[in-house]
Design an enzyme around this catalytic site. Sequence first.
Site, PDB file in Angstrom:
ATOM      1  N   HIS A  96      -7.923   3.955  85.340  1.00  0.00           N
ATOM      2  CA  HIS A  96      -7.982   5.059  84.382  1.00  0.00           C
ATOM      3  C   HIS A  96      -9.095   4.812  83.383  1.00  0.00           C
ATOM      4  O   HIS A  96      -9.816   3.801  83.472  1.00  0.00           O
ATOM      5  CB  HIS A  96      -6.618   5.312  83.734  1.00  0.00           C
ATOM      6  CG  HIS A  96      -6.070   4.171  82.932  1.00  0.00           C
ATOM      7  ND1 HIS A  96      -6.662   3.698  81.793  1.00  0.00           N
ATOM      8  CD2 HIS A  96      -4.967   3.396  83.112  1.00  0.00           C
ATOM      9  CE1 HIS A  96      -5.948   2.700  81.293  1.00  0.00           C
ATOM     10  NE2 HIS A  96      -4.921   2.494  82.079  1.00  0.00           N
ATOM     11  N   HIS A 152      -9.390   1.411  81.652  1.00  0.00           N
ATOM     12  CA  HIS A 152      -9.974   0.364  82.501  1.00  0.00           C
ATOM     13  C   HIS A 152     -11.485   0.578  82.622  1.00  0.00           C
ATOM     14  O   HIS A 152     -12.268  -0.374  82.553  1.00  0.00           O
ATOM     15  CB  HIS A 152      -9.387   0.405  83.913  1.00  0.00           C
ATOM     16  CG  HIS A 152      -7.902   0.289  83.984  1.00  0.00           C
ATOM     17  ND1 HIS A 152      -7.138   1.085  84.786  1.00  0.00           N
ATOM     18  CD2 HIS A 152      -7.033  -0.548  83.359  1.00  0.00           C
ATOM     19  CE1 HIS A 152      -5.868   0.753  84.666  1.00  0.00           C
ATOM     20  NE2 HIS A 152      -5.772  -0.229  83.792  1.00  0.00           N
ATOM     21  N   CYS A 171      10.502  -9.054  78.373  1.00  0.00           N
ATOM     22  CA  CYS A 171       9.940  -7.713  78.607  1.00  0.00           C
ATOM     23  C   CYS A 171       9.143  -7.747  79.899  1.00  0.00           C
ATOM     24  O   CYS A 171       8.168  -8.502  80.006  1.00  0.00           O
ATOM     25  CB  CYS A 171       9.053  -7.268  77.449  1.00  0.00           C
ATOM     26  SG  CYS A 171       8.174  -5.742  77.895  1.00  0.00           S
ATOM     27  N   CYS A 202       5.406  -6.619  79.466  1.00  0.00           N
ATOM     28  CA  CYS A 202       4.494  -7.665  78.968  1.00  0.00           C
ATOM     29  C   CYS A 202       4.512  -8.889  79.869  1.00  0.00           C
ATOM     30  O   CYS A 202       3.645  -9.734  79.770  1.00  0.00           O
ATOM     31  CB  CYS A 202       4.901  -8.157  77.588  1.00  0.00           C
ATOM     32  SG  CYS A 202       4.835  -6.958  76.287  1.00  0.00           S
ATOM     33  N   CYS A 214      11.090  -3.380  73.423  1.00  0.00           N
ATOM     34  CA  CYS A 214       9.833  -4.110  73.263  1.00  0.00           C
ATOM     35  C   CYS A 214       8.916  -3.262  72.379  1.00  0.00           C
ATOM     36  O   CYS A 214       8.750  -2.077  72.633  1.00  0.00           O
ATOM     37  CB  CYS A 214       9.191  -4.331  74.622  1.00  0.00           C
ATOM     38  SG  CYS A 214       7.432  -4.682  74.488  1.00  0.00           S
ATOM     39  N   HIS A 223       5.967  -1.815  74.686  1.00  0.00           N
ATOM     40  CA  HIS A 223       6.280  -0.881  75.771  1.00  0.00           C
ATOM     41  C   HIS A 223       7.397   0.103  75.446  1.00  0.00           C
ATOM     42  O   HIS A 223       7.670   1.005  76.229  1.00  0.00           O
ATOM     43  CB  HIS A 223       6.635  -1.664  77.046  1.00  0.00           C
ATOM     44  CG  HIS A 223       5.452  -2.368  77.607  1.00  0.00           C
ATOM     45  ND1 HIS A 223       5.100  -3.637  77.233  1.00  0.00           N
ATOM     46  CD2 HIS A 223       4.517  -1.949  78.469  1.00  0.00           C
ATOM     47  CE1 HIS A 223       3.997  -3.986  77.861  1.00  0.00           C
ATOM     48  NE2 HIS A 223       3.621  -2.985  78.624  1.00  0.00           N
ATOM     49  N   LYS A 277      -2.809   9.921  72.507  1.00  0.00           N
ATOM     50  CA  LYS A 277      -2.648   8.563  73.026  1.00  0.00           C
ATOM     51  C   LYS A 277      -2.646   8.617  74.543  1.00  0.00           C
ATOM     52  O   LYS A 277      -2.215   9.599  75.128  1.00  0.00           O
ATOM     53  CB  LYS A 277      -1.326   7.986  72.551  1.00  0.00           C
ATOM     54  CG  LYS A 277      -1.407   7.470  71.148  1.00  0.00           C
ATOM     55  CD  LYS A 277      -0.210   6.601  70.852  1.00  0.00           C
ATOM     56  CE  LYS A 277      -0.084   6.392  69.363  1.00  0.00           C
ATOM     57  NZ  LYS A 277       1.285   6.123  68.974  1.00  0.00           N
ATOM     58  N   LYS A 287       0.973   8.000  80.146  1.00  0.00           N
ATOM     59  CA  LYS A 287       0.718   8.159  81.586  1.00  0.00           C
ATOM     60  C   LYS A 287       0.236   9.556  81.943  1.00  0.00           C
ATOM     61  O   LYS A 287      -0.709   9.714  82.706  1.00  0.00           O
ATOM     62  CB  LYS A 287       1.967   7.806  82.386  1.00  0.00           C
ATOM     63  CG  LYS A 287       1.868   6.428  82.972  1.00  0.00           C
ATOM     64  CD  LYS A 287       2.585   6.319  84.301  1.00  0.00           C
ATOM     65  CE  LYS A 287       2.068   5.111  85.052  1.00  0.00           C
ATOM     66  NZ  LYS A 287       2.981   4.061  85.275  1.00  0.00           N
TER      67      LYS A 287
HETATM   68  N1  MSP Z   1      -3.579  -7.936  83.982  1.00  0.00           N
HETATM   69  C1  MSP Z   1      -3.744  -7.989  82.581  1.00  0.00           C
HETATM   70  C2  MSP Z   1      -5.026  -8.706  82.223  1.00  0.00           C
HETATM   71  C3  MSP Z   1      -5.124 -10.094  82.770  1.00  0.00           C
HETATM   72  S1  MSP Z   1      -6.657 -10.781  82.383  1.00  0.00           S
HETATM   73  C4  MSP Z   1      -6.529 -12.363  82.801  1.00  0.00           C
HETATM   74  C5  MSP Z   1      -3.788  -6.581  81.987  1.00  0.00           C
HETATM   75  N2  MSP Z   1      -4.083  -5.604  82.818  1.00  0.00           N
HETATM   76  S2  MSP Z   1      -4.111  -4.047  82.456  1.00  0.00           S
HETATM   77  O1  MSP Z   1      -4.474  -3.386  83.663  1.00  0.00           O
HETATM   78  O2  MSP Z   1      -2.866  -3.680  81.880  1.00  0.00           O
HETATM   79  O3  MSP Z   1      -5.151  -3.813  81.344  1.00  0.00           O
HETATM   80  C6  MSP Z   1      -6.470  -4.186  81.531  1.00  0.00           C
HETATM   81  C7  MSP Z   1      -7.359  -3.757  80.401  1.00  0.00           C
HETATM   82  O4  MSP Z   1      -7.377  -2.330  80.245  1.00  0.00           O
HETATM   83  C8  MSP Z   1      -6.938  -4.337  79.062  1.00  0.00           C
HETATM   84  O5  MSP Z   1      -8.073  -4.931  78.486  1.00  0.00           O
HETATM   85  C9  MSP Z   1      -6.507  -3.160  78.269  1.00  0.00           C
HETATM   86  O6  MSP Z   1      -6.828  -3.327  76.955  1.00  0.00           O
HETATM   87  C10 MSP Z   1      -7.366  -2.049  78.880  1.00  0.00           C
HETATM   88  N3  MSP Z   1      -6.817  -0.768  78.549  1.00  0.00           N
HETATM   89  C11 MSP Z   1      -5.645  -0.216  78.978  1.00  0.00           C
HETATM   90  N4  MSP Z   1      -5.449   0.955  78.288  1.00  0.00           N
HETATM   91  C12 MSP Z   1      -6.461   1.156  77.405  1.00  0.00           C
HETATM   92  C13 MSP Z   1      -6.828   2.165  76.495  1.00  0.00           C
HETATM   93  N5  MSP Z   1      -6.082   3.214  76.249  1.00  0.00           N
HETATM   94  N6  MSP Z   1      -8.018   2.033  75.843  1.00  0.00           N
HETATM   95  C14 MSP Z   1      -8.852   0.986  76.079  1.00  0.00           C
HETATM   96  N7  MSP Z   1      -8.532   0.026  76.917  1.00  0.00           N
HETATM   97  C15 MSP Z   1      -7.298   0.016  77.501  1.00  0.00           C
HETATM   98  O7  MSP Z   1      -3.584  -6.443  80.805  1.00  0.00           O
END
Ligand code: MSP
Length: 671
Positions: free
Chosen positions: A26, A29, A134, A137, A152, A155, A310, A313
């Site tokens: 998304h 990411h 959790c 997390c 949590c 979440h 925000k 999903k």
């Molecule tokens: N798997 C763990 C990371 C392990 S690293 C050794 C994880 N994965 S995640 O898929 O949940 O998130 C990955 C990244 O996406 C995180 O840096 C998180 O901050 C980022 N983002 C998820 N939602 C976001 C926003 N709404 N805005 C900006 N970045 C966000 O955490």
Amino acid sequence: MVSSAPFMTSRFYVTTPIYYVNDVPHLGHAYTSVAADAFRRYNLLRGRETRMLTGTDEHGLKIARAAEEANMTPLAFADRISVRFRSAWPELLVEPDDFIRTTEERHTSRVQELWKRIEARGDLYLGTYEDWYCVGCELYKTEKELLPGNLCPIHLQPVEKLQEETYFFRLSKYEKPLLDLYAKRPEFVLPETRRNEVVSFVEGGLKDLSVSRTSFTWGIPVPGNPKHVMFVWFDALANYWTTLGDEGDPLRRFWPKKGNGARAVHIVGKDILRFHTVYWPAFLLAAGFGEDELPSQVFAHGFLTIDGQKMGKSVRNAVDPLRLARELGPDVVRYQLLRAIAFGQDGDFDHAAMLERYNADLGKNLGNLLQRTLGLVSKLGEGTVSQVPHAELDTDLVGETLAAAESLAAEQWERFEPHRALETTWSISGLANQYVDRAAPWAAAKKGDSARVRVILASLLEVLGRLSVMIWPAMPNKSNAMRAQLGLPPLAPSVGLETWPPFGPPYRSDRVATAEALFPTYDRDETNALLAKLVPKVDAETAKKSDALDEKTKTSAAIAGSPPITYDTLASVDLRVGVILSCDKVPKKDKLYRLSVDLGEEAPRQIVAGLALSFTPEALVGRRVIVVANLAPRDFGKGLVSNGMLLATGPSEALDLATVTGDAKPGMRLN
Ligand code: MSP
């Protein structure tokens, strides 16, 4: 020349977090990945050897459960999602050098090696742990950290009580070494405000960390005790190191070691800062890594909202970064992500602002400069401009101001300020546009001063050539398209060759070609049509399902969307006070509970309600609730019938049950 003294590195290793496979790529990411890729590209321009790593995080209870829900084995499930991440990045011009899946053998064996190293040095020991857990997390939480209802705080989901034999990592021992590290290397945690947070967290005291699980098996087995699997964060964080191979592997040159010129930077979201700045360096120190063999920097960026909402999903599913890239071109999406949001702070990805910015910065500023210049070359220079020696270019444009801006933009890239670096870059384009008016080559042509015309046009071409380099980290395709129009070869940065400041061999400005506008602007109708296509339509119903939609938006959407009803219609709804007597899970339905509710009738009623994501059964028994008592019975199949409905508000993961204060008896009617 750019002052690069504080950044004397010959190698730049940049990582993104590895993404959990319980979600598809998304915009959040994409944000991290695009930023990391832009830093990689900038460093390439500086002639450094670069390496970028990304991948997927595939172990742990969260993934095991998601796979179970999809009726798949965890590995088959991870296979299916991981490939979506892998194939997403090229569409956004993100070009990592490696993509790690934590289920790969090259990773698992080295994680076990890291574990053994720490164990051999005495910082892992066996004990028992009991606390709230959790799954979101993948972490234990203390009671203090939880929200009312045992939720949590991140979440907003109920935590679970777990007790298990576990290996502990002696994190407490690293309190002082970590504080020393932050003091000695203030740039280890960036931006500075984040460092302060980390320092005060560690100053508050560190407890030993539970780093293995016995309650599920989807993880890397603990060497010598395979009843345990490793804590998923131990496994995941290690990827930054495991992918560089064994001792002796040439890739190890990217991991910092005294005097090897390597700079390793982890780009992460602010939500996972603690893992990267506390646990990860502590694991490495415990495994015997020296202080100068730790990552160089951890940079935490902020969180994005989309059009002010925000990223729950429903919202994030509606904004697919790949669809945006296909619609607008990947460069435009990259530019918006890097330019519109101050890196390090929270920010909004606003579709309308993106199109406005596109028109202003790309269309009317840079695009216009290019087209105007090429138009003038074709008109006044008859399609070519012969070489003008660098020293003879117009210092009004190619002078100190330009050099200063180039230096500044470089420093801003070094400081992980892409928004500023791009602002500086575009200020050059703005100045060049003003220069065209000031220098007025058409007037010189009228006077027959062809030497002056040549100097003006060559100076503009020089600046455009430089700009094509400066935009490359953010907009690689547009950079090369621009270069093609300027008669320049595509950029091919190579190790040891500084392409910044971006002058080099004289530009072949004799081959310029007018072509289509690089950034055709959108008029009002086109903008509206694009917005209608791109902006997510998240209606009240979908929003209700969202886990994190802004409460205000939801309320007003619902109010605005509700037609008026008559008093009689209202009176026909029989609302009663009820008390929950018992609560059981409905097998194979994760959201549903079967409740027995006292409504003051002869026998309690059976009501089936979707409360299981928000409450444990214990949290519900004894609660007073509001029941729609005359709702027609609903059959959930297999004889499971619900005779009424409970009133509640909020997303299904964080419901708030409607109730009455005072001591209304079961069965009392609400008027
Ligand atoms: N798997 C763990 C990371 C392990 S690293 C050794 C994880 N994965 S995640 O898929 O949940 O998130 C990955 C990244 O996406 C995180 O840096 C998180 O901050 C980022 N983002 C998820 N939602 C976001 C926003 N709404 N805005 C900006 N970045 C966000 O955490």
